[in-house]
Scaffold this motif. Structure first.
Motif, mmCIF file in Angstrom:
data_model
loop_
_atom_site.group_PDB
_atom_site.id
_atom_site.type_symbol
_atom_site.label_atom_id
_atom_site.label_comp_id
_atom_site.label_asym_id
_atom_site.label_seq_id
_atom_site.Cartn_x
_atom_site.Cartn_y
_atom_site.Cartn_z
ATOM 1 N N GLN A 29 0.711 -1.123 -0.001
ATOM 2 C CA GLN A 29 0.069 0.179 -0.031
ATOM 3 C C GLN A 29 0.926 1.261 0.026
ATOM 4 O O GLN A 29 0.666 2.174 -0.574
ATOM 5 C CB GLN A 29 -1.009 -0.107 1.180
ATOM 6 N N PRO A 127 -6.844 -4.998 -5.279
ATOM 7 C CA PRO A 127 -7.752 -5.938 -4.611
ATOM 8 C C PRO A 127 -6.986 -6.944 -4.153
ATOM 9 O O PRO A 127 -7.576 -7.719 -3.065
ATOM 10 C CB PRO A 127 -8.439 -6.511 -5.904
ATOM 11 N N VAL A 130 -6.797 -6.607 -0.126
ATOM 12 C CA VAL A 130 -7.945 -6.801 0.758
ATOM 13 C C VAL A 130 -7.799 -8.535 0.869
ATOM 14 O O VAL A 130 -8.670 -8.977 1.804
ATOM 15 C CB VAL A 130 -9.316 -6.273 0.148
ATOM 16 N N VAL A 406 -15.828 -3.524 3.824
ATOM 17 C CA VAL A 406 -15.235 -4.705 4.199
ATOM 18 C C VAL A 406 -16.194 -5.455 5.185
ATOM 19 O O VAL A 406 -16.264 -6.829 5.113
ATOM 20 C CB VAL A 406 -13.895 -4.755 4.831
ATOM 21 N N SER A 415 -12.008 -9.903 -2.579
ATOM 22 C CA SER A 415 -11.486 -9.494 -3.824
ATOM 23 C C SER A 415 -12.583 -8.704 -4.621
ATOM 24 O O SER A 415 -12.021 -7.572 -5.049
ATOM 25 C CB SER A 415 -11.000 -10.624 -4.680
ATOM 26 N N GLY A 418 -12.347 -5.441 -2.641
ATOM 27 C CA GLY A 418 -10.982 -4.509 -3.040
ATOM 28 C C GLY A 418 -11.165 -4.114 -4.502
ATOM 29 O O GLY A 418 -10.587 -2.882 -4.562
ATOM 30 N N ARG A 421 -13.426 -0.790 -4.151
ATOM 31 C CA ARG A 421 -12.709 0.146 -3.523
ATOM 32 C C ARG A 421 -11.496 0.639 -4.296
ATOM 33 O O ARG A 421 -11.523 2.043 -4.524
ATOM 34 C CB ARG A 421 -11.902 -0.271 -2.212
#
Length: 546
Positions: A29, A127, A130, A406, A415, A418, A421
């Motif tokens: 990240q 993704p 996550v 989540v 996924s 993710g 997002r």
């Protein structure tokens, strides 16, 4: 999917897992967020190095966000089909190679190409984070890991501004991105500590959905990115084409929205016939989840707009160094970091709906405050106070909204959460950056042209010697250098500098007020977020048909 509240005391305790895998996840990240945050800090250096206007450098940010948003749903399906950890490692290798190209790019075109490749690899990494959290952690540890992911994003912004500011001032912008080559190599090595996962060959990839989603995002982003260049309504002279005199920019935006609706219709039809959709619509089948997506888009777009605006004014308008940008933005980035990390402590006291409303209210107050107090010096304490208030709201909202998505979905849809997002955040980042550039340049052009026309000193003869069709943000020194090649007298130069200074400041103030209005409008979707009572957690629903 329905969400029911159950007492937190009834949540089963989980065996605590090692935090070593989380280091790889958090660093992933960080390298993605560091890359994006370092671009605005390096704005001045790239403009000088490549000899291009600041909006061209901003195109690198836009292209990155566009590729992530357009391909992240495909990335999520690749993770499911071939296994998250395996595909994740390949994406990290591509990210590393792309950073090599970024670091040694000789032209702006190659820089933008590198950002496109980085965006393509990030479309898988986003993704994957996550999915890997869901695979490696459970219960309270999973909530902590999600919060850590938000904090890692904020920490990357702090590091990018510190390192980018110091290196950009004393060494150059290239070593800033060179650091990411080494860090991505470390992530690759640590990835072997992740839990082994199984591939799911039965998962099919909806290529029609991929094309619809990617085309929708490309059309929308290109439209927003060229609003100022091609014209907001009527076609500008440099527009590639026009439709009965209308600018192609808004046309592309409308086409993108229509394609987006087409993607949703196609996905729903595919899901109803029992085939694997590109995005499981179960992650969007409740009012609360859709509200979280709208709110997330709004807050990330506001953040991207501010992150473009501040470096633009400090490095291009004021002509100051990257380290000045880092110092000016440090209070904001530190506040975002701590807010993202500490907001989880309020989950047992305040409902997500309350936090969402308070967060957007703080963002709106901060932007209005900045519009009234900002001058030509971003380091004044009233400006720093406004940035801190905005940081509290923004940091709290990003972590909260991610957590809502989540906790509202079962593990097998991790996924998909993710990818949703990733699509939302990166589309918002691209649109926010593009819109901020178009908005500020458009305001500057309108204000400056009005002031020039009203000034008796700037005669038509002098105006004919300057290209007024491409007004952009320039420092007063650069403006004086341009006017030195004309017949302008010292008095006319002084008048032009005055207009340039006042126009830039008015454009900034009006732009901030418009952003404040958008923050206030975002309170509407925030009011539809879940309303859990304090001391309760949402019950994780099971997948339909299971």
């Amino acid at each position: 999917m329905s969400v029911q509240a159950v007492p937190a005391s009834h949540v089963e305790s989980e065996v605590r897992a090692s935090w070593v895998p989380m280091i790889a996840i958090a660093l992933s990240q960080i390298i993605m967020s560091f890359n994006v945050a370092a671009l605005p800090v390096s704005l001045g250096g790239m403009v000088k190095s490549f000899g291009v206007p600041p909006t061209t450098v901003a195109t690198g940010i836009v292209v990155y966000g566009m590729l992530v948003a357009g391909l992240v749903m495909l990335g999520a399906k690749l993770l499911q089909r071939f296994g998250p950890s395996r595909v994740f490692r390949i994406a990290v290798v591509v990210f590393c190679a792309s950073q090599v190209l970024m670091t040694f790019s000789p032209t702006a075109t190659l820089m933008i190409t590198a950002q496109g490749l980085i965006g393509a690899s990030a479309a898988i990494i986003v993704p994957a984070l996550v999915a890997l959290i869901a695979e490696n952690y459970r219960g309270e540890q999973q909530a902590t890991a999600v919060g850590a992911l938000g904090s890692a994003r904020a920490a990357a912004g702090v590091l990018a501004f510190i390192i980018g500011g110091i290196f950009g001032t004393y060494i150059g912008w290239r070593p800033v991105f060179g650091i990411l080559i080494a860090v991505s190599a470390i992530v690759f090595l640590l990835s072997f500590k992740l839990k082994a996962d199984e591939a799911r060959p039965d998962v099919t990839i909806d290529m029609v959905g991929v094309l619809l989603a990617a085309a929708a995002i490309v059309f929308m982003v290109f439209g927003f990115n060229n609003l100022n260049r091609w014209g907001l309504t009527l076609a500008a002279p440099n527009a590639p084409f026009d439709l009965l005199g209308m600018s192609p920019a808004p046309i592309l935006i409308v086409i993108g929205i229509v394609l987006g609706q087409g993607f949703l219709m196609w996905t729903r039809k595919r899901q109803e016939t029992g085939r694997t959709p590109l995005l499981s619509l179960e992650v969007l089948d409740s009012v609360e989840e859709r509200a979280a997506v709208y709110a997330m888009f709004a807050v990330v777009a506001l953040e991207a707009s501010l992150n473009f605006t501040v470096p633009l004014y400090i490095q291009i308008v004021q002509g100051r160094t990257p380290i000045a940008t880092a110092i000016a933005m440090m209070p904001f980035n530190l506040t975002v970091f701590f807010a993202a990390m500490l907001i989880v402590r309020l989950y047992g006291r305040l409902a997500p709906r309350q936090i969402g409303r308070y967060g957007f209210t703080l963002c709106a107050i901060a932007l209005v405050w900045l519009a009234f107090v900002v001058r030509n010096n971003w380091n004044e304490w009233p400006v720093l106070l406004g940035l801190i208030i905005f940081g509290i709201g923004q940091g709290s909202l990003v972590t909260l909204l991610f957590n809502v998505l989540v906790t509202s979905s079962p593990k097998e849809l991790a996924s998909d959460v993710g990818s949703l997002r990733g699509t939302t955040q990166n589309l918002a980042s691209a649109v926010g950056t593009a819109t901020a550039g178009a908005l500020l340049v458009g305001l500057l052009s309108a204000i400056a042209l009005g002031s020039i026309a009203a000034s008796p000193k700037l005669t038509p003869e002098l105006q004919a010697q300057v290209d007024l069709d491409s007004i952009n943000f320039v420092s007063n020194d650069r403006l004086q250098a341009v006017l030195s090649g004309t017949t302008a007298t010292p008095g006319q130069v002084a008048e032009a500098v005055r207009i340039n200074t006042e126009s830039r400041q008015r454009a900034l103030k009006i732009g901030l007020l418009i952003l404040a209005g958008l923050a206030l409008l975002s309170i509407i979707p925030a009011g539809r977020l879940p309303d859990y009572r304090p001391g309760e957690l949402p019950d994780r629903p099971t997948r339909k048909g299971s």
